[in-house]
Design an enzyme around this catalytic site. Structure first.
Site, PDB file in Angstrom:
ATOM      1  N   SER A 244      -9.534  -0.986   7.314  1.00 56.75           N
ATOM      2  CA  SER A 244      -9.025  -0.771   5.952  1.00 56.75           C
ATOM      3  C   SER A 244      -8.235  -1.915   5.342  1.00 56.75           C
ATOM      4  CB  SER A 244      -8.164   0.495   5.913  1.00 56.75           C
ATOM      5  OG  SER A 244      -8.964   1.637   5.988  1.00 56.75           O
TER       6      SER A 244
ATOM      7  N   LYS B 111       0.871  -1.185   0.000  1.00 56.50           N
ATOM      8  CA  LYS B 111       0.000   0.000   0.000  1.00 56.50           C
ATOM      9  C   LYS B 111       0.904   1.231   0.000  1.00 56.50           C
ATOM     10  CE  LYS B 111      -3.858   1.891   2.773  1.00 56.50           C
ATOM     11  NZ  LYS B 111      -4.677   1.634   3.983  1.00 56.50           N
TER      12      LYS B 111
ATOM     13  N   SER C  40      -9.472   1.241   3.105  1.00 55.72           N
ATOM     14  CA  SER C  40      -8.706   2.080   2.213  1.00 55.72           C
ATOM     15  C   SER C  40      -7.596   1.343   1.463  1.00 55.72           C
ATOM     16  CB  SER C  40      -8.069   3.226   3.003  1.00 55.72           C
ATOM     17  OG  SER C  40      -7.146   2.719   3.958  1.00 55.72           O
TER      18      SER C  40
END
Lengths: 473, 51
Positions: A179, A80, A155
């Protein structure tokens, strides 16, 4: 190529160790797949083709010389893009960070590199790990592997999409209010929010210090445990890092659930905030599966879901505003509208409310630990809704906080999202398996037994030819 | 508006968003005991002590 793309970490690792699979060949296959399909899914912010080929060649050379490092040696992965890699930008999917360059590796990246894993790229996210799918950013939002018109959760949206689509077998995400588990659920794969303090956050851009966790996203439970084992452990560079040694999470993986006792927090999705019917039916089937495997499952009552949500949200907004205050004051126009709206809320939380939230946190957590003490693990839903269309901001706003994940960020307990099935339209469903703090081994044991029994992890996205929705400017 | 100190630029550019953020702020319910010790990060990493 397709078969290589969907090799698990464990399968690929075994073949690499036996010198039946070349890390270079594996990386080339994944890079070709990314090149072919990622324009439809936007999982990557940066594909590190040259770097990953070099790392794969080094891994191959080391293994050929008899220097096998372990189960991640030569295994591709993604990060990420709020996790630092020395020399690369950490964009946080934001215009504000386009010119950033990390000067050092995050601890989790350092540990994966030392394990011999091969970094393929940086993955898209919701801006600064908050906000939501936004079209007013330098990079488009990731899309759901099972239906490109839907959002993939977030996310850690690119992490979920890339893993489910066979572009990488593993990725790291972060989880402040769900997330990691949200994209895992929306993408039909496996995602862990570890115990608070079990995995270092050093070198990871914060959203909310006391709720932030770094966790692995994979297609199988075993792979998730392998990743967790590699990244967990004390790190003096993280003030929240626990000093307790990490347990062997793979030791009991195959022990099954016969004789184990699980608490089912069904009031979250039955009474507190009724869940979507497919999600509820799927967890009911999952409970029956676990009972059939020999486990005892009984309802357990904890604090209402709304109380967990308001306490978690207050902490998150206050801590996130502290991180973003200067930029929100000086250059608010550089955030996506959705991100700005969420972050601005923290400006209006008095200090006394933040402290009150931390006081509530103690009450809720103490009560939770007492109520669940007799159980080996706890089960509940992950999402209360199905993923909605990625370009429908009203539906995104309505459904995004309809979830049962925040309680475990507030409590700090480990929580793993696993698939429970699919709707008739092929949209993934999921639940959470929650353990006692630092007992990720039990969480993985339960999840492995469940996933082995259902075979859900073997289903692959159809790469359907449906047209993607247009960006809604 | 509860407090906008420092947010003048945001208020100027995005008045509706700032107002909406202010209106979203809702106080938490009172604690059963307001002397309850808050949880701090240093407590979180020692969560196993509460088992």
């Amino acid at each position: 190529m397709s078969e290589l793309a969907f090799l698990s970490v464990a399968e690929a690792g075994k073949l690499i160790r036996q010198k039946q699979l070349s890390p270079a060949e594996l990386v080339d296959a994944l890079l070709a797949r990314i090149d072919r399909i990622d324009a439809d899914y936007n999982a990557f912010i940066a594909v590190l083709a040259d770097r990953s080929r070099k790392e794969a060649a080094e891994a191959e050379s080391e293994i050929a010389r008899g220097r096998y490092r372990g189960p991640l040696h030569g295994i591709p992965y993604g990060l990420k893009d709020l996790i630092d890699v020395a020399g690369l930008p950490t964009t946080c999917h934001s215009k504000l960070r386009r010119d950033h360059r990390a000067t050092a590796d995050a601890t989790v990246q350092k540990r994966l590199r030392e394990a011999g894993a091969v970094l393929v790229g940086k993955l898209s996210l919701h801006e600064f790990a908050t906000g939501g799918p936004a079209f007013d950013l330098p990079w488009p939002p990731a899309r759901n592997p099972w239906d490109r018109n839907l959002h993939p959760g977030g996310s850690s949206s690119g992490s979920g999409a890339a893993v489910a689509l066979g572009m990488v077998p593993a990725a790291l995400g972060t989880d402040t209010g769900g997330s990691v588990r949200n994209p895992a659920t929306c993408c039909g794969i496996v995602g862990l929010k570890p115990t608070y303090g079990a995995v270092s956050r050093s070198g990871v851009f914060p959203l909310a210090f006391s709720l932030d966790h770094v966790g692995p996203i994979t297609r199988t439970v075993e792979d998730n445990a392998v990743l967790f084992a590699a990244i967990a452990g004390h790190d003096p560079a993280d003030p929240g890092s626990a000093e307790r040694p990490t347990s062997d999470v793979l030791r009991d993986l195959e022990k099954g659930v016969q004789g184990l006792r699980f608490g089912l927090i069904e009031h979250f999705y039955r009474d507190d905030s009724p869940g979507q019917s497919d999600q509820v039916a799927a967890i009911e089937r999952a409970v029956e599966t676990l009972r059939a495997l020999g486990a005892e499952v009984r309802p357990v009552q904890v604090a209402p879901l709304a109380r967990w949500g308001e306490v978690g949200r207050t902490i998150l907004q206050a801590e996130a505003y502290a991180v973003h205050q200067r930029d929100l004051q000086e250059r608010p126009e550089d955030y996506a509208a959705l991100t700005r709206s969420k972050l601005l809320a923290g400006a209006f939380i008095p200090a006394s409310e933040y402290v009150k939230a931390l006081q509530w946190r103690r009450l809720l957590t103490t009560e939770f630990m007492q109520a669940t003490a007799e159980f080996d693990a706890v089960l509940t839903l992950s999402s209360l809704e199905l993923p909605c269309k990625v370009d429908d901001p009203e539906e995104v706003a309505r459904t995004y906080e309809r979830q049962c994940r925040m309680p475990f960020n507030v409590a700090g307990a480990p929580a793993l999202a696993v698939p429970t099935g699919f709707t008739d339209a092929g949209v993934p469903l999921g639940m959470q398996i929650v353990g006692k703090p630092f007992d990720e081994g039990m969480v993985y044991r339960v999840a492995h037994a469940f996933c082995q029994a259902t075979g859900l992890a073997n289903r692959r996205p159809p790469l359907a030819a449906q047209p993607a929705v247009q960006a809604a400017e | 508006m509860v407090r906008v100190q420092g947010l003048e630029r945001a208020l100027d550019l995005f008045p509706d968003q700032v107002r909406a953020a202010a209106e979203k702020a809702r106080p938490l319910p009172p604690l059963p005991d307001p002397t309850t010790e808050p949880v701090l990060v240093v407590d979180m990493r020692s969560r196993e002590m509460e088992r």
